[in-house]
Design a protein around this motif. Structure first.
Motif, mmCIF file in Angstrom:
data_model
loop_
_atom_site.group_PDB
_atom_site.id
_atom_site.type_symbol
_atom_site.label_atom_id
_atom_site.label_comp_id
_atom_site.label_asym_id
_atom_site.label_seq_id
_atom_site.Cartn_x
_atom_site.Cartn_y
_atom_site.Cartn_z
ATOM 1 N N ALA A 7 -0.224 -13.889 0.900
ATOM 2 C CA ALA A 7 -0.885 -14.102 -0.395
ATOM 3 C C ALA A 7 -2.319 -14.555 -0.157
ATOM 4 O O ALA A 7 -2.639 -15.188 0.858
ATOM 5 C CB ALA A 7 -0.129 -15.134 -1.227
ATOM 6 N N PHE A 8 -3.176 -14.235 -1.133
ATOM 7 C CA PHE A 8 -4.580 -14.637 -1.113
ATOM 8 C C PHE A 8 -4.904 -15.208 -2.489
ATOM 9 O O PHE A 8 -4.392 -14.738 -3.507
ATOM 10 C CB PHE A 8 -5.486 -13.435 -0.818
ATOM 11 C CG PHE A 8 -5.063 -12.640 0.383
ATOM 12 C CD1 PHE A 8 -5.552 -12.933 1.641
ATOM 13 C CD2 PHE A 8 -4.148 -11.597 0.259
ATOM 14 C CE1 PHE A 8 -5.158 -12.200 2.742
ATOM 15 C CE2 PHE A 8 -3.740 -10.855 1.347
ATOM 16 C CZ PHE A 8 -4.252 -11.163 2.605
ATOM 17 N N TYR B 91 -3.115 -13.188 -5.405
ATOM 18 C CA TYR B 91 -2.604 -11.855 -5.127
ATOM 19 C C TYR B 91 -1.504 -12.003 -4.082
ATOM 20 O O TYR B 91 -1.760 -12.378 -2.937
ATOM 21 C CB TYR B 91 -3.708 -10.934 -4.615
ATOM 22 C CG TYR B 91 -3.234 -9.540 -4.271
ATOM 23 C CD1 TYR B 91 -2.495 -8.787 -5.182
ATOM 24 C CD2 TYR B 91 -3.531 -8.979 -3.037
ATOM 25 C CE1 TYR B 91 -2.066 -7.510 -4.870
ATOM 26 C CE2 TYR B 91 -3.109 -7.692 -2.713
ATOM 27 C CZ TYR B 91 -2.376 -6.960 -3.639
ATOM 28 O OH TYR B 91 -1.940 -5.690 -3.329
ATOM 29 N N SER B 92 -0.266 -11.753 -4.492
ATOM 30 C CA SER B 92 0.872 -11.934 -3.593
ATOM 31 C C SER B 92 1.503 -10.589 -3.262
ATOM 32 O O SER B 92 1.535 -9.671 -4.089
ATOM 33 C CB SER B 92 1.917 -12.854 -4.236
ATOM 34 O OG SER B 92 2.398 -12.311 -5.456
ATOM 35 N N ASN C 160 1.820 -8.298 -6.621
ATOM 36 C CA ASN C 160 1.558 -8.764 -7.981
ATOM 37 C C ASN C 160 0.271 -9.586 -8.033
ATOM 38 O O ASN C 160 -0.042 -10.340 -7.102
ATOM 39 C CB ASN C 160 2.713 -9.649 -8.477
ATOM 40 C CG ASN C 160 3.942 -8.843 -8.835
ATOM 41 O OD1 ASN C 160 4.042 -8.270 -9.914
ATOM 42 N ND2 ASN C 160 4.901 -8.795 -7.909
ATOM 43 N N LEU C 161 -0.461 -9.408 -9.116
ATOM 44 C CA LEU C 161 -1.580 -10.280 -9.440
ATOM 45 C C LEU C 161 -1.065 -11.417 -10.314
ATOM 46 O O LEU C 161 -0.341 -11.186 -11.282
ATOM 47 C CB LEU C 161 -2.681 -9.506 -10.165
ATOM 48 C CG LEU C 161 -3.460 -8.488 -9.328
ATOM 49 C CD1 LEU C 161 -4.394 -7.679 -10.227
ATOM 50 C CD2 LEU C 161 -4.268 -9.190 -8.238
ATOM 51 N N GLU C 162 -1.445 -12.643 -9.966
ATOM 52 C CA GLU C 162 -0.973 -13.810 -10.693
ATOM 53 C C GLU C 162 -2.175 -14.599 -11.229
ATOM 54 O O GLU C 162 -2.698 -15.494 -10.561
ATOM 55 C CB GLU C 162 -0.128 -14.696 -9.783
ATOM 56 C CG GLU C 162 1.052 -13.971 -9.149
ATOM 57 C CD GLU C 162 1.821 -14.836 -8.169
ATOM 58 O OE1 GLU C 162 1.999 -16.037 -8.443
ATOM 59 O OE2 GLU C 162 2.233 -14.306 -7.114
ATOM 60 N N GLN D 271 11.375 -12.207 -9.805
ATOM 61 C CA GLN D 271 11.209 -12.816 -11.122
ATOM 62 C C GLN D 271 9.715 -12.968 -11.417
ATOM 63 O O GLN D 271 8.955 -13.410 -10.551
ATOM 64 C CB GLN D 271 11.876 -14.181 -11.168
ATOM 65 C CG GLN D 271 13.371 -14.150 -10.929
ATOM 66 C CD GLN D 271 13.976 -15.526 -10.965
ATOM 67 O OE1 GLN D 271 13.922 -16.225 -11.971
ATOM 68 N NE2 GLN D 271 14.587 -15.933 -9.857
ATOM 69 N N ILE D 272 9.312 -12.606 -12.624
ATOM 70 C CA ILE D 272 7.909 -12.712 -13.039
ATOM 71 C C ILE D 272 7.851 -13.613 -14.273
ATOM 72 O O ILE D 272 8.408 -13.270 -15.321
ATOM 73 C CB ILE D 272 7.308 -11.334 -13.345
ATOM 74 C CG1 ILE D 272 7.413 -10.426 -12.115
ATOM 75 C CG2 ILE D 272 5.857 -11.459 -13.793
ATOM 76 C CD1 ILE D 272 6.937 -9.000 -12.354
#
Length: 791
Positions: free
Chosen positions: A429-430, A450-451, A501-503, A554-555
């Motif tokens: 992740a970053f 960003y994971s 995924n973008l978080e 899970q999101i």
């Protein structure tokens, strides 16, 4: 006319901005520590009186602030420490380290004299910080201070039931909480199935619970983050402290390796109630032990090294024929480096291991399983100026899962060796996170994580018709396991499935009047690890598994709005928050799902969704002889698993239903009263809506036996849960020439002996032949006494 004025106004604003930043600006930075032991302090407030400039020390006691040239009055304040006020002439970059003195020398960490007001300026919401001082005043079961149980006094936090392990945040499951001890993941936070937490309070320096507004540096769980840091150790002199209780005792030693440069800390705890059972010829036993350790060394003014670890084990034994052993192990090597007075970095190498095993001698086999992870992370904090700060970094976690291994425990057991395939995963992740002061009233915090996640071989993957591992019987209207149509083996480190995924994270604070603000926050969290469990509370046999081709991550999306204020010169504070959270791909199980030692777990799982929403109120009294708070939460937590196709009924007919973590009402009141130098008193009252359960709604007769029938899931609730706890602390007068400090803590858990239901079971009465309900209660009234000491 107006159109002519607009360019003039814009030009004026631009000239003002240029003149503002054309002022020479300088940076003041440094570290803040405890004068008594050189322990760095987290979350110290640094204010510049008469201005809107402020700073807060980070996880390693470092602060930095860039200001215009000028004369300032600097105010440094922290709970349980004396406030420092100093005039600063800022005409060059300054590095200033401060050592704060405790406000009381007699077991100073249990005395609160400073205000714990809410920070209305910082865009930090849905965050609760508890000092060890506050926690040590709370009466708890069996007489030992408990960090996890103290969290239950906060709004939005509940337990899974009497004597249950873990905690639930805003309607989420215990598996959705990321629990960190010195940055290392703790997979089970409880000893003795929830009676104690794994955290030795003597070894803990600071803890913070993020229920929302979670910074971008955290990821991997869908509900909350509990961030705990251990003490560094006393680098000035050797000291010891501990406590002796009826059930367990603890001892912690700390001291300098090289005075004022390096220190060590080592602490141990253990329970011994099982020894009394042995004396009474009782073959059953349950006990735990754990060890905390930490080393730190200051290489020079810009570099520090830390090595910290934890090891804990629980043993539960029934007549030597059933032995359950489980526990956490962690190790973390960290390097702090100060590139400049504005750029701070931390590099960590982390190892975490959770083991759980069974010895079933009466059956003749042993069961071993667990999860390990290896994590490297590099974090940077850049203090650009007084209005802008940036956090950024990266981390990468490699997971190794042991779903289960069965070995015969004796030659005549008849059990064959069996090993479920190990599973592997990689999660890099970053992130970047910024905090920007737009104006004197408006501050925003925004970031992005960003994971990525890779489910890796070696492993055999099942393939099913139409990619559906769960089949549906249209005639019986039930779900059942599908039969694989083929299998495929993926070699070592081959990618089986991958996700990214973008978080995004965002928070805003607007201070519209002195000591009053409105805050808004949004965050997305993605959880790639799933806990295979059919209980509301984690148990040692629950199995962690990675997301894969069929089990989706899970999101979670959460938005919260809050009002924050300090009243009557900060004597009181009020926090009101409302939240709404949704979770995609929350696992649900088909009826009759077998979860233990299941090599094809995807055959009993359906992907559903979850939502929770509510209102939280926290009212604090911060000062005086009597202080404490009242917390109330009104909320709802629900789950839904609709049919995948039009002909399917889904779970509970595809309708929303209460999940196991729903607590409509949650009230917690805690307070402490300092009568004089010798005596102080504390009390807690907790009231919660009973846990959702499924009771029989009828019965039928089969071969002369009454068999209960059940309706929809979680339509019922256990009786309302509540109890009152009280404590009294006696601190004897200290002899001026004596180093030994001591206190006696007397506590009563469940003062009026409420028989809270841990569960209600239904069975047939052998005499009458009728079904009857039996309530299981774990605790009645529990008095306890403990002796704490320090020298």
């Amino acid at each position: 006319m107006l159109s002519k004025k607009i360019p003039i106004l814009l030009l004026s604003f631009l000239l003002f901005s240029i003149s503002l930043y054309s002022q020479e600006r300088f940076t003041i930075s440094g570290t803040i520590s405890d004068a008594k032991n050189n322990e760095t302090l987290i979350g110290v407030n640094i204010n510049f009186r008469g201005t809107n400039y402020f700073a807060i020390t980070n996880e390693y006691g470092f602060y930095s602030l860039t200001l215009p040239q000028g004369e300032y009055e600097m105010v440094i304040s922290y709970v349980s420490f004396e406030t420092i006020v100093e005039k600063i002439s800022l005409n060059q970059n300054i590095k200033k380290n401060y050592a704060l003195k405790g406000t009381d020398e007699q077991l100073e960490e249990v005395i609160i004299t400073e205000k714990t007001k809410t920070n209305t300026r910082k865009p930090e919401m849905s965050v609760n910080k508890l000092s060890i001082a506050q926690i040590k005043q709370m009466p708890v079961v069996l007489g030992e201070v408990d960090i996890i149980k103290s969290l239950l006094l906060l709004p939005g936090v509940t337990n899974a039931g009497e004597g249950q392990s873990g905690f639930n945040v805003r309607g989420g499951g215990a598996d959705q909480n990321l629990i960190l001890l010195d940055e290392a993941t703790i997979y089970n936070s409880s000893h003795l199935f929830g009676f104690f937490s794994v955290f030795n309070p003597d070894a803990i320096k600071d803890l913070k619970l993020y229920k929302g507004g979670i910074p971008a540096r955290f990821g991997g769980r869908a509900s909350s983050v509990l961030d705990i840091y251990q003490k560094d150790g006393n680098s000035k002199k050797f000291s010891m402290n501990g406590g002796i209780g009826l059930i367990s005792s603890r001892l912690l030693a700390e001291g300098p390796i090289v005075k004022d440069k390096g220190s060590f800390l080592i602490g141990g705890r253990g329970s011994y109630a099982h020894l009394f059972l042995k004396l009474a010829d009782n073959d059953n036993s349950a006990y735990f032990y754990d060890l905390n350790t930490k080393l730190n060394y200051k290489l020079n003014k810009n570099n520090n090294l830390y090595l910290s670890g934890y090891f804990g084990r629980d043993v539960f034994e029934i007549a030597q024929s059933f032995i359950n052993t489980y526990g956490n192990s962690t190790l973390n090597l960290r390097w702090n480096h100060l590139f400049s007075d504005k750029l701070f970095s931390n590099l960590s190498l982390i190892y975490s291991d959770y083991y759980y095993g069974l010895n079933l001698d009466f059956v003749g086999f042993n069961w071993d399983s667990g999860i390990k992870n290896y994590n490297i992370k590099y974090d940077f904090k850049y203090y650009v100026n007084d209005k802008f700060k940036i956090n950024y970094g990266a981390n990468a976690i490699y997971y190794s899962f042991n779903p289960g291994e069965i070995t015969p425990s004796r030659d005549d057991s008849g059990i064959n060796y069996r090993k479920l395939e190990d599973k592997y995963a990689f999660e890099p992740a970053f992130y970047i996170d910024t905090e920007q002061k737009i104006s004197d009233k408006l501050t925003v915090q925004y970031g992005l994580r960003y994971s990525l996640f890779y489910r890796l071989g070696s492993s055999t993957v099942n393939y099913y018709e139409n990619d559906l591992p769960v089949a549906y019987d249209d005639e019986l209207k039930i779900y059942e396991k599908a039969t694989p149509i083929r299998t495929e083996f993926f070699g070592k480190n081959k990618t089986i499935a991958n996700y990214d995924n973008l978080e995004p994270r965002f928070a805003l604070a607007y201070e519209f009047k002195d000591n009053k603000s409105i805050k808004i926050g949004y965050n997305r969290m993605v959880q790639y690890l799933q806990l295979i469990s059919n209980t509301a509370s984690p148990t040692p046999l629950d199995v962690w598994t990675p997301s894969d081709k069929y089990i989706k991550p899970q999101i979670a999306d959460q938005i919260a709005v809050g009002y924050f204020t300090n009243l009557k010169e900060d004597e009181y504070s009020l926090e009101v928050e409302s939240f709404f959270k949704t979770v995609k791909n929350r696992m649900d199980y088909i009826d009759g799902a077998d979860l233990i030692a299941n090599e094809a777990i995807e055959q009993v799982i359906l992907n559903g969704e979850m939502r929770s929403y509510g209102l939280e109120i926290l009212f604090r009294k911060n000062t005086g002889k009597l202080n404490g708070w009242i917390a109330y939460t009104l909320s709802r937590s629900e789950q839904r698993t609709p049919g995948r196709f039009a002909n399917e009924i889904g779970i509970n007919n595809g309708d929303w239903y209460k999940n196991g973590y729903d607590k409509t009402h949650n009230l917690a009141v805690t307070g402490s009263y300092k009568l004089n130098k010798k005596w102080s008193f504390g009390g807690n009252f907790i009231l919660q809506t009973g846990q959702p359960v499924t009771f029989p709604n009828g019965q039928y007769v089969y071969q002369g036996i009454n068999v209960p029938s059940y309706g929809l899931r979680n339509e019922n609730n256990l009786p309302t849960y509540h109890h009152l706890d009280v404590s009294a602390t006696l601190t004897p007068n200290k002899n001026a020439n004596r180093k030994w400090q001591a206190e006696w803590v007397f506590s009563i858990y469940n003062l009026y002996s409420r028989k809270n239901a841990a569960s209600i079971s239904f069975s047939q009465n052998e005499t009458t032949g009728r079904n009857e309900a039996t309530r299981l209660s774990i605790f009645g009234i529990v008095p306890a006494v403990s002796y704490n000491f320090k020298f």
